[in-house]
Enzyme design. Structure first.
Site, PDB file in Angstrom:
ATOM      1  N   VAL A  72       0.837  -1.203   0.000  1.00  7.52           N
ATOM      2  CA  VAL A  72       0.000   0.000   0.000  1.00  7.52           C
ATOM      3  C   VAL A  72       0.870   1.251   0.000  1.00  7.52           C
ATOM      4  O   VAL A  72       0.624   2.207  -0.751  1.00  7.52           O
ATOM      5  CB  VAL A  72      -0.942  -0.008   1.214  1.00  7.52           C
ATOM      6  CG1 VAL A  72      -1.577   1.365   1.424  1.00  7.52           C
ATOM      7  CG2 VAL A  72      -2.030  -1.056   1.027  1.00  7.52           C
ATOM      8  N   GLU A  73       1.907   1.256   0.831  1.00  7.87           N
ATOM      9  CA  GLU A  73       2.780   2.423   0.898  1.00  7.87           C
ATOM     10  C   GLU A  73       3.535   2.620  -0.414  1.00  7.87           C
ATOM     11  O   GLU A  73       3.723   3.752  -0.866  1.00  7.87           O
ATOM     12  CB  GLU A  73       3.746   2.276   2.063  1.00  7.87           C
ATOM     13  CG  GLU A  73       3.051   2.371   3.421  1.00  7.87           C
ATOM     14  CD  GLU A  73       4.023   2.285   4.579  1.00  7.87           C
ATOM     15  OE1 GLU A  73       5.203   1.948   4.347  1.00  7.87           O
ATOM     16  OE2 GLU A  73       3.604   2.552   5.721  1.00  7.87           O
ATOM     17  N   MET A  74       3.984   1.523  -1.035  1.00 11.86           N
ATOM     18  CA  MET A  74       4.706   1.658  -2.296  1.00 11.86           C
ATOM     19  C   MET A  74       3.794   2.197  -3.392  1.00 11.86           C
ATOM     20  O   MET A  74       4.184   3.099  -4.156  1.00 11.86           O
ATOM     21  CB  MET A  74       5.301   0.322  -2.729  1.00 11.86           C
ATOM     22  CG  MET A  74       6.077   0.412  -4.030  1.00 11.86           C
ATOM     23  SD  MET A  74       6.770  -1.157  -4.548  1.00 11.86           S
ATOM     24  CE  MET A  74       7.979  -1.416  -3.265  1.00 11.86           C
TER      25      MET A  74
END
Length: 238
Positions: A72-74
């Site tokens: 999700v962060e990437m």
């Protein structure tokens, strides 16, 4: 002779697909991070140099496999780069046309978080232009068709890279399954080394799970801290 002991380096799961590192590098080490950064920026450079529209679209498409915190962060960071950082830096392409696809085999992103926080994270991803595809599998790069140059480039991320659910397997909290386990391994290695050296053992290992946090994009994150659940800018400042 004195031998130093250190815990083994973390490794990404490849589910038996030997070519996974070629098409989908993991994100466990600094070298992995540098490899992914190089691939992301080189994709924009190659799109800028290409005169073929289909090739440009291909270069501007990234697939992130795994909807856990790292995936999700990437996805959110690549979207931020494409929509906020790079516009105006190229003459022939518009980086805002980049397509970011996030895939996971389960029915929601961040399955170890509270369902309401998962839903909020998905809504935020959609708002910043990420194409979220749930209950989706890739088949693996060794399967027929995965090396097709017309397909997007997959990036493996975190502990959710194995998209095929196992019978009787339920995902556990990301913290206990990741950093907590690695910490126990590190302590076990030091205990064995001290015993072999005839030294006194230190204090018993103790691990406290403080909760889970995922930064979706700039000024937007979710925090699952047990009874306290935060999202948006408040979660980001945590």
């Amino acid at each position: 002779m004195t031998r130093s002991s250190s815990p083994p380096a973390p490794r990404s799961r490849t589910s038996g697909t030997t070519s996974t590192p070629t098409y989908a590098p993991g994100l466990k080490t600094v070298d992995d991070a540098l490899e992914i950064r190089g691939r992301v920026f080189s994709a924009f450079e190659m799109a800028e140099l290409s005169t073929d529209l289909a090739e440009r679209d291909h270069r501007l498409t990234s697939a992130i496999v795994g909807g856990g915190p790292t995936g999700v962060e990437m996805a959110g960071q690549i979207a931020e780069i494409a929509h906020r950082t790079l516009p105006g830096q190229y003459r022939h392409i518009d980086p805002r046309r980049a397509r970011i696809v996030l895939l996971d085999a389960v029915d929601r992103v961040l399955p170890t978080f509270d369902p309401r926080l998962s839903a909020e994270a998905e809504r935020r991803l959609l708002r910043i232009g990420v194409d979220v595809r749930l209950a989706a599998t890739t088949g693996g790069p060794d399967r027929p068709g995965r090396a097709d140059p017309g397909r997007p480039r997959p990036h493996g991320a975190g502990s959710s890279r194995d998209l095929r659910p196992r019978r009787g397997h339920e995902p556990g909290p990301a913290t206990r399954g990741g950093s907590g386990r690695d910490s126990r391994r590190a302590v076990a290695g030091r205990v064995i080394a001290r015993r072999l050296a005839g030294k006194r053992l230190g204090k018993p290992f103790s691990y406290f799970d403080k909760g889970n946090l995922a930064a979706v994009s700039r000024f937007s994150a979710i925090a699952d801290l047990g009874r306290v659940r935060l999202s948006g800018a408040i979660g980001w400042f945590i």
